[in-house]
Scaffold this motif. Structure first.
Motif, PDB file in Angstrom:
ATOM      1  N   SER A 140      -2.910  18.144  -6.859  1.00 54.69           N
ATOM      2  CA  SER A 140      -2.461  19.503  -7.179  1.00 54.69           C
ATOM      3  C   SER A 140      -1.170  19.849  -6.459  1.00 54.69           C
ATOM      4  N   THR A 141      -0.813  19.083  -5.410  1.00 53.77           N
ATOM      5  CA  THR A 141       0.430  19.348  -4.676  1.00 53.77           C
ATOM      6  C   THR A 141       1.289  18.100  -4.518  1.00 53.77           C
ATOM      7  N   GLY A 142       0.694  16.906  -4.700  1.00 53.18           N
ATOM      8  CA  GLY A 142       1.435  15.661  -4.518  1.00 53.18           C
ATOM      9  C   GLY A 142       1.320  15.074  -3.128  1.00 53.18           C
ATOM     10  N   ALA A 143       0.604  15.711  -2.204  1.00 53.05           N
ATOM     11  CA  ALA A 143       0.472  15.183  -0.837  1.00 53.05           C
ATOM     12  C   ALA A 143      -0.290  13.863  -0.870  1.00 53.05           C
ATOM     13  N   PHE A 144       0.161  12.898  -0.024  1.00 47.21           N
ATOM     14  CA  PHE A 144      -0.440  11.562  -0.014  1.00 47.21           C
ATOM     15  C   PHE A 144      -0.311  11.004   1.394  1.00 47.21           C
ATOM     16  N   THR A 145      -1.431  10.815   2.075  1.00 44.44           N
ATOM     17  CA  THR A 145      -1.421  10.264   3.425  1.00 44.44           C
ATOM     18  C   THR A 145      -2.393   9.095   3.517  1.00 44.44           C
ATOM     19  N   VAL A 146      -2.115   8.201   4.459  1.00 43.01           N
ATOM     20  CA  VAL A 146      -3.018   7.079   4.721  1.00 43.01           C
ATOM     21  C   VAL A 146      -3.198   6.953   6.224  1.00 43.01           C
ATOM     22  N   ALA A 147      -4.329   6.397   6.615  1.00 40.50           N
ATOM     23  CA  ALA A 147      -4.617   6.194   8.033  1.00 40.50           C
ATOM     24  C   ALA A 147      -5.554   5.019   8.175  1.00 40.50           C
ATOM     25  N   GLU A 148      -5.556   4.443   9.364  1.00 37.49           N
ATOM     26  CA  GLU A 148      -6.455   3.352   9.693  1.00 37.49           C
ATOM     27  C   GLU A 148      -7.447   3.861  10.720  1.00 37.49           C
ATOM     28  N   ALA A 149      -8.703   3.444  10.605  1.00 40.68           N
ATOM     29  CA  ALA A 149      -9.729   3.948  11.511  1.00 40.68           C
ATOM     30  C   ALA A 149     -10.773   2.878  11.761  1.00 40.68           C
ATOM     31  N   SER A 150     -11.379   2.957  12.934  1.00 43.25           N
ATOM     32  CA  SER A 150     -12.513   2.090  13.224  1.00 43.25           C
ATOM     33  C   SER A 150     -13.748   2.661  12.541  1.00 43.25           C
ATOM     34  N   GLU A 151     -14.807   1.892  12.539  1.00 45.90           N
ATOM     35  CA  GLU A 151     -16.043   2.370  11.923  1.00 45.90           C
ATOM     36  C   GLU A 151     -16.547   3.628  12.620  1.00 45.90           C
ATOM     37  N   GLY A 152     -16.419   3.669  13.955  1.00 43.99           N
ATOM     38  CA  GLY A 152     -16.887   4.826  14.710  1.00 43.99           C
ATOM     39  C   GLY A 152     -16.058   6.070  14.491  1.00 43.99           C
ATOM     40  N   ALA A 153     -14.763   5.889  14.170  1.00 42.67           N
ATOM     41  CA  ALA A 153     -13.878   7.048  13.995  1.00 42.67           C
ATOM     42  C   ALA A 153     -13.794   7.519  12.553  1.00 42.67           C
ATOM     43  N   LEU A 154     -14.391   6.770  11.623  1.00 45.30           N
ATOM     44  CA  LEU A 154     -14.256   7.103  10.203  1.00 45.30           C
ATOM     45  C   LEU A 154     -14.844   8.473   9.889  1.00 45.30           C
ATOM     46  N   ALA A 155     -16.004   8.781  10.452  1.00 44.85           N
ATOM     47  CA  ALA A 155     -16.650  10.067  10.166  1.00 44.85           C
ATOM     48  C   ALA A 155     -15.794  11.227  10.636  1.00 44.85           C
ATOM     49  N   ALA A 156     -15.177  11.105  11.815  1.00 46.11           N
ATOM     50  CA  ALA A 156     -14.340  12.185  12.336  1.00 46.11           C
ATOM     51  C   ALA A 156     -13.110  12.395  11.458  1.00 46.11           C
ATOM     52  N   GLU A 157     -12.523  11.303  10.945  1.00 40.53           N
ATOM     53  CA  GLU A 157     -11.356  11.419  10.081  1.00 40.53           C
ATOM     54  C   GLU A 157     -11.707  12.107   8.764  1.00 40.53           C
ATOM     55  N   ILE A 158     -12.839  11.757   8.197  1.00 42.69           N
ATOM     56  CA  ILE A 158     -13.265  12.388   6.940  1.00 42.69           C
ATOM     57  C   ILE A 158     -13.577  13.863   7.181  1.00 42.69           C
ATOM     58  N   ALA A 159     -14.189  14.182   8.326  1.00 46.98           N
ATOM     59  CA  ALA A 159     -14.474  15.584   8.643  1.00 46.98           C
ATOM     60  C   ALA A 159     -13.189  16.378   8.797  1.00 46.98           C
ATOM     61  N   ARG A 160     -12.148  15.768   9.346  1.00 48.37           N
ATOM     62  CA  ARG A 160     -10.857  16.464   9.493  1.00 48.37           C
ATOM     63  C   ARG A 160     -10.232  16.758   8.138  1.00 48.37           C
ATOM     64  N   LEU A 161     -10.281  15.779   7.231  1.00 44.41           N
ATOM     65  CA  LEU A 161      -9.655  15.950   5.920  1.00 44.41           C
ATOM     66  C   LEU A 161     -10.439  16.907   5.028  1.00 44.41           C
ATOM     67  N   GLU A 162     -11.751  16.919   5.157  1.00 43.01           N
ATOM     68  CA  GLU A 162     -12.628  17.753   4.326  1.00 43.01           C
ATOM     69  C   GLU A 162     -12.301  17.555   2.838  1.00 43.01           C
ATOM     70  N   PRO A 163     -12.408  16.297   2.347  1.00 42.14           N
ATOM     71  CA  PRO A 163     -12.074  16.046   0.931  1.00 42.14           C
ATOM     72  C   PRO A 163     -13.133  16.618   0.005  1.00 42.14           C
ATOM     73  N   ARG A 164     -12.763  16.804  -1.246  1.00 40.55           N
ATOM     74  CA  ARG A 164     -13.710  17.257  -2.254  1.00 40.55           C
ATOM     75  C   ARG A 164     -14.415  16.082  -2.909  1.00 40.55           C
TER      76      ARG A 164
END
Length: 906
Positions: free
Chosen positions: A172-196
Motif C-alpha cells: 500500500s506504500t511500497g516500503a520493503f525491508t529485510v533483516a536477518e535473525a537467529s531463531e531466538g530473535a525471530l519472535a521479537a522481530e515479528i512482534a516489532r513489525l506486527e504484520p497482517r
C-alpha cells in the motif's frame, strides 16, 4: 494465529479440467476455482459476486448471509450465496479479518458480445486480483495510521544450525525491508513489525521450536508448499522484478534475506496478477539497530496495543498527535523499534527541540500538514490501476502541502539535520505534476473514474463541447417527457432508461391500454408489460438515445484519456513522490512530538552510550493522561539505576510496598521513558539521563496459558528464564513479583537467586518489585542493590496510598487493609486481622537475616555443583554442619536445614 487454507506453491499450479456434464457457466466457475484452490472465489454475475459449493458455506457462516442453491451437481444441490457488487468491500473486509483469501473474478466482456457467439455462450470471466490480509490496497480496508505489512520468513544453513531471513513488504506504500535473525530473535522481530500476514514455508511451520510462535502471533499465517525459494533462484527473481542484472546496487544481503525477499515478491506477483506495485528497493535493517523487545514485553508495556488488542489505552494512543496517515504510521514504527545509536537518537531529538523552541514554525508546519492526504497509498493504487480521481487529488493536495512546507523551511536560518534533509527533498521536487493535476482536476470529484465529471470545465474545449451536447440532449429528454404526458393525458408518464430497452416511456397499466390503440399506437410502440405498468418506445427516443450515447461516450473517453495521462505522469515520478511523502511524515512526527512535549511539560532526555539511568520526577504517560482527564494529579517519582562510578554494571532497585500502591506503575513508567527517549521523543520527567538500552525486558503480571498446559507460575518462569539468559549490562529489566506463584519458601528462593544472577551475571539496570520483604536484607551484601519503598499511611484503620517512591523498606504489606478496600466481607477482614496479629506476635527472629550473613553468596552461580570442585582438603559438608545452630531453629527450619545438608552430601 489463523492458518489460511492449503499451502501455496510457487509458482502457481495448473488448473484441472472441469466436468463436461456441467452447464457452461458452472464449468467456467470450476475451471477458475481449480486455478485458485486456496481462495474464496467472488464470481461476478451481473450486480452480484456469487460463491458456490464449499466457498458458499464458508462465506455464509462468516458473513451471516443466506445460503441458497442453484441446480445440482453429482446428484447434490449446488450451495450458493452472493454479495452485491456495490457493497463488496464491506464483505471483503470481514472475510479478510477472518483470515480468508479472496479471488475476485470479473466479467471481461459485454454480455451482448457473448450472445453473438450463441445462446448458450458464457460471458468471458477472469480473476483480476487476489485479496489477502497482507496485500490489500483499498482505502476502506486499511487502517490509516497502521502499516499493512506482508512478512515472509526463509532460512538457510549456517554451519550446524539455521539462519533466518525476514522480509516485510507494504504494497500500500511500497516500503520493503529485510533483516536477518537467529531463531531466538525471530519472535521479537515479528512482534516489532506486527504484520497482517506471514508467509511461512512448511518446513519452518513444522519446526518444533517455532510452533508456539506461529500459534500465538496475531497475524494470518499463509503456508508455502515447500521451503520457498533458495538464495540463487531468489536473486534471479528479485533482479527480474526490478529489471537489474545484480542486487549489488541495493546493498549487501545475506542469503536468508534474499530468500525471504524473493518469497515476498513472488507472492506479491501472484496476488496482483501482473500488476507491479511501486515497491522500493529492499533496505537492510541491522540486527542491533533497534532496541530488542520481545513479544511478552511489548504486550506487558502495551506499546502499540493494549492486552485486549485495542489501540485506545496504549502508549501509542497517548503520544500520537500526528496529522497525516503517513505520520501516524511512522510514529508507530518508531515506537515499535526504538533506536540504539545515540547519534541517530539525538538527531531526532534535535528536530523535536527546534520545533519546541519555535512554536510559530511548528504551528505553520502543522497547519500545512493538515492538508496533506496519504500520498503513498494513493500512488500505490494508481500504480496498480485501482486508483480513482480522488487519488490523483491526493497527490495534488499532498504536493501543494509539500511546497508550502518547503517554503517555510527555506526561511529558517539554521535547521537540525532531520528537518534540513526533509526540506531539501521538498524544495527539490518537480512542480510539473502538481501543476498538471491542479489545472486538470475539478473541485468536486467522483469516487470512480468511469463516473466522469472529474476534469475541470474549460480545461479541454473538445470535452466541453461533448458535455454540452450530452447535457442538451438530457434537457430534450425532459421536454419530450412533458410533451408525451400532455398528449396522453398521463401525469405519471416517465421517460426512463436501462441497458436492455434503452430509453423508453413507462405509464400505469390503465394508461398503457390506451396507448396500444389508434391513434396513439402510431407513435408509441409497446415493448414490455409489467405488474401495474407498461413500457413503450418511440422513434424520437431511439434517435435521441443514439445522439446522447455518442456524446456521453465521447465525453467519458476524453476524461479517461486525461486520467490515464495524469496517472502515467504520477507513476513515472513515483520515486520522487515517495520521497516527498516520507519527508512529510518525518516532519509530521517531529512536530507532533514537539506539540506533545510542550503541552505535557516533557523534557529532552540526555542520551549517550553510558550505563546511566537517572530520571527525576518521572511520570507514566498513559496513566497521567487518564488522571488528567479526571482532573487528578499524577505523583511523580525519581529513579536512579546508573552504574556507580567505576562499577561493573547498573543498579538494581528492590521495591517493596502493598498492592495498589503504585509499584507496577512505577516500573512501567521507567521502561516507557526509555522507549520514548530512544524513539527520539521528549519524556515525561523533570530531567532524564539515559545510557542506550540494547534490550528491554518486562515481566509485570502473568496469566495461565491453559491451551499449552502452562500455569501462571510456569508462564512467569519461562519469561524470567528468557530475561536471565539474554539480558546484558546495557539492558533494562523490569520484574514484578517473581516467585509469588508458588510456595512461600520456593518463591523466596527463586526471587533471591534471580536477584543474585541479575547482580553478578547480567549486571543490568533493573527494577525488581516484590512482597518478599526478607530480600531487602540482600542490600547489605550486594553493593549495587538499593531498597525503595512505596509510601503509605494509615488513617482510622484504613490504608492511604501516597504513590511516592522513596529509599527504604516497607514494614508490612497491608494486605488485610487492601482486602478491606476490595470489598471482602467484614467478618472475613476482621478474622484475617485477628489471625495476622497472632502470627506476628509469635514470630521469632527472621531466619533470612542469618541466611544473608551465613549462606555462601552466589554459591549456585559458581561451577561448584554438589561442592564437587571445592579446594583440595576442604570438607564443605562439615563446614555446613558447623554453620547450623540447632537451638536457634524452629522445627520447620530444622527440616529444611536437614534437606540442604542431604543435598550437599550427594
Amino acid at each position: 494465529m489463523t492458518v489460511q487454507g492449503p499451502a501455496l506453491t510457487l509458482p502457481d499450479a495448473a488448473p484441472e479440467a472441469p466436468d463436461a456434464r456441467l452447464t457452461p457457466m458452472m464449468a467456467q466457475y470450476l475451471e477458475i476455482k481449480h486455478a485458485n484452490p486456496d481462495c474464496l472465489l467472488f464470481y461476478r454475475m451481473g450486480d452480484f459476486y456469487e460463491l458456490f459449493f464449499g466457498d458458499a458455506e464458508i462465506a455464509s457462516r462468516t458473513l451471516g448471509i443466506v445460503l441458497t442453491k442453484r441446480g445440482k451437481h453429482a446428484g447434490e444441490d449446488i450451495r450458493m450465496c452472493g454479495v452485491p457488487v456495490d457493497r463488496a468491500e464491506d464483505y471483503l473486509q470481514r472475510l479478510i479479518a477472518a483470515g480468508h483469501r479472496v479471488a475476485v473474478c470479473e466479467q471481461q466482456e459485454d454480455p451482448a458480445e457473448a450472445r453473438k457467439r450463441g445462446a448458450k455462450s458464457v460471458v468471458k470471466r477472469g480473476v483480476v486480483r487476489l485479496v489477502t490480509p497482507g496485500t490489500i490496497t483499498e482505502e476502506t480496508l486499511l487502517e490509516p495510521g497502521r502499516a499493512s505489512l506482508l512478512a515472509a520468513v526463509a532460512r538457510v544453513r549456517a554451519g550446524e544450525g539455521w539462519t533466518y531471513g525476514l522480509a516485510a513488504v507494504d504494497i500500500s506504500t511500497g516500503a520493503f525491508t529485510v533483516a536477518e535473525a537467529s531463531e531466538g530473535a525471530l519472535a521479537a522481530e515479528i512482534a516489532r513489525l506486527e504484520p497482517r500476514e506471514i508467509l511461512v514455508p512448511d518446513a519452518i511451520l513444522d519446526e518444533p521450536a517455532l510452533r508456539a510462535l506461529w500459534r500465538e502471533t496475531r497475524a494470518h499465517v499463509t503456508p508455502l508448499a515447500r521451503d520457498g525459494l533458495d538464495a540463487a533462484s531468489g536473486e534471479r527473481r528479485l533482479c527480474a522484478f526490478y529489471g537489474v542484472s545484480s542486487l549489488a546496487g541495493f546493498g549487501a544481503f545475506a542469503r536468508a534475506e534474499i530468500a525471504a525477499a524473493a518469497a515476498a515478491v513472488a507472492y506479491v506477483e501472484r496476488t496482483q496478477l501482473g500488476a507491479r506495485p511501486p515497491l522500493s528497493a529492499p533496505a537492510r535493517e541491522a540486527a542491533d539497530a533497534c532496541m530488542a523487545i520481545d513479544a511478552a514485553t511489548r504486550a506487558s508495556l502495551e506499546l502499540t496495543r493494549t492486552l485486549a488488542g485495542e489501540r485506545a489505552g496504549s502508549l501509542l494512543a497517548a503520544v500520537d498527535r500526528t496529522l497525516t496517515p503517513a505520520g501516524g504510521r511512522l510514529m508507530a514504527e518508531r515506537l515499535a523499534g526504538p533506536l540504539t545509536d545515540a547519534g541517530a537518537i539525538n538527531a531526532r531529538l534535535d528536530a523535536v527541540a527546534w520545533l519546541v523552541d519555535d512554536p510559530a514554525a511548528r504551528s505553520a508546519f502543522r497547519s500545512a500538514l493538515k492538508r496533506a492526504p496519504d500520498m503513498a497509498r494513493a500512488l500505490s493504487r494508481l500504480t496498480l490501476e485501482r486508483g480513482g480521481p480522488r487519488d490523483l487529488a491526493g497527490l495534488r493536495d499532498g504536493l501543494a502541502a509539500a511546497r508550502s512546507l518547503g517554503a517555510a523551511l527555506a526561511q529558517a536560518a539554521v535547521l537540525p539535520a532531520e528537518l534540513a534533509q526533509a526540506g531539501a527533498v521538498l524544495r527539490g521536487m518537480d512542480g510539473a505534476l502538481e501543476a498538471a493535476l491542479a489545472g486538470c482536476l475539478a473541485d468536486e470529484l467522483p469516487l470512480n473514474k468511469r463516473d466522469g465529471g472529474f476534469v475541470r470545465a474549460g480545461h479541454d474545449p473538445a470535452l466541453d463541447d461533448a458535455r454540452a451536447l450530452r447535457d442538451e440532449s438530457r434537457r430534450v429528454v425532459a421536454a419530450l417527457q412533458a410533451r408525451y404526458a400532455e398528449e396522453t393525458g398521463a401525469r405519471t408518464l416517465r421517460v426512463k432508461h436501462n441497458n436492455f430497452l434503452g430509453y423508453f416511456v413507462e405509464v400505469p397499466q390503465a394508461v398503457g391500454e390506451t396507448l396500444v390503440k389508434p391513434p396513439l399506437n402510431a407513435v408509441f410502440v409497446h415493448r414490455q408489460t409489467m405488474q401495474g405498468a407498461m413500457r413503450f418506445s418511440t422513434a424520437e427516443l431511439g434517435d435521441l438515445e443514439s445522439r446522447i450515447a455518442s456524446a456521453a461516450d465521447r465525453a467519458l473517453a476524453l476524461e479517461l484519456a486525461h486520467f490515464d495521462r495524469l496517472r502515467e505522469m504520477a507513476v513515472a515520478g513515483a520515486a520522487g513522490l515517495k520521497a516527498v511523502a516520507a519527508a512529510l511524515a518525518r516532519i509530521d512526527v517531529a512536530a507532533a512530538l514537539a506539540d506533545l512535549a510542550e503541552a505535557g511539560g516533557w523534557v529532552r532526555p540526555a542520551v549517550d552510550d553510558s550505563l546511566a539511568f537517572a530520571i527525576e520526577r518521572g511520570r507514566h504517560p498513559v496513566v497521567e493522561a487518564a488522571l488528567k482527564r479526571d482532573g487528578q494529579p499524577f505523583v511523580a517519582n525519581d529513579a536512579d539505576l546508573s552504574a556507580p562510578e567505576g562499577g561493573r554494571g547498573g543498579r538494581i532497585a528492590l521495591i517493596t510496598g502493598p498492592n495498589m500502591a503504585g509499584k507496577s506503575t512505577f516500573l512501567r513508567q521507567n521502561a516507557l521513558i526509555a522507549v520514548l527517549a530512544q524513539m527520539g521523543s521528549f519524556v515525561p520527567a523533570a530531567r532524564a539521563h539515559l545510557g542506550v538500552v540494547d534490550r528491554l525486558f518486562s515481566r509485570v503480571g502473568a496469566a495461565d496459558d491453559l491451551a499449552r498446559g502452562r500455569s501462571t507460575f510456569m508462564v512467569e518462569m519461562i519469561e524470567a528464564a528468557a530475561i536471565l539468559n539474554q539480558a546484558t549490562p546495557r539492558s533494562l529489566v523490569i520484574l514484578d513479583e517473581i516467585g509469588r506463584g508458588t510456595a512461600t519458601f520456593d518463591g523466596l528462593s527463586i526471587a533471591w537467586a534471580t536477584i543474585e544472577h541479575l547482580h553478578e551475571t547480567n549486571r543490568c539496570r533493573s527494577l525488581f518489585a516484590t512482597h518478599f520483604h526478607e530480600l531487602t536484607a540482600l542490600a547489605r551484601r550486594l553493593p549495587r542493590l538499593l531498597n525503595l519503598t512505596v509510601r503509605v499511611t494509615e488513617w482510622q484503620g484504613d490504608v492511604v496510598f501516597l504513590h511516592e517512591v522513596a529509599p527504604g523498606v516497607a514494614d508490612r504489606s497491608y494486605g488485610v487493609q487492601v482486602a478491606k478496600l476490595a470489598g471482602l466481607p467484614r467478618a472475613v477482614v476482621d478474622r484475617a486481622r485477628m489471625i495476622l496479629d497472632e502470627l506476628e506476635a509469635s514470630e521469632r527472629q527472621a531466619p533470612v537475616d542469618r541466611m544473608v550473613d551465613d549462606l555462601p553468596l552466589f554459591a549456585a552461580a559458581r561451577p561448584t555443583a554438589g561442592f564437587a570442585e571445592a579446594p583440595a582438603g576442604a570438607d564443605p559438608l562439615r563446614d555446613a554442619l558447623k554453620a547450623v545452630d540447632p537451638d536457634a531453629l524452629s522445627p520447620r527450619e530444622a527440616l529444611e536445614a536437614l534437606y540442604r545438608l542431604k543435598a550437599a552430601a550427594q
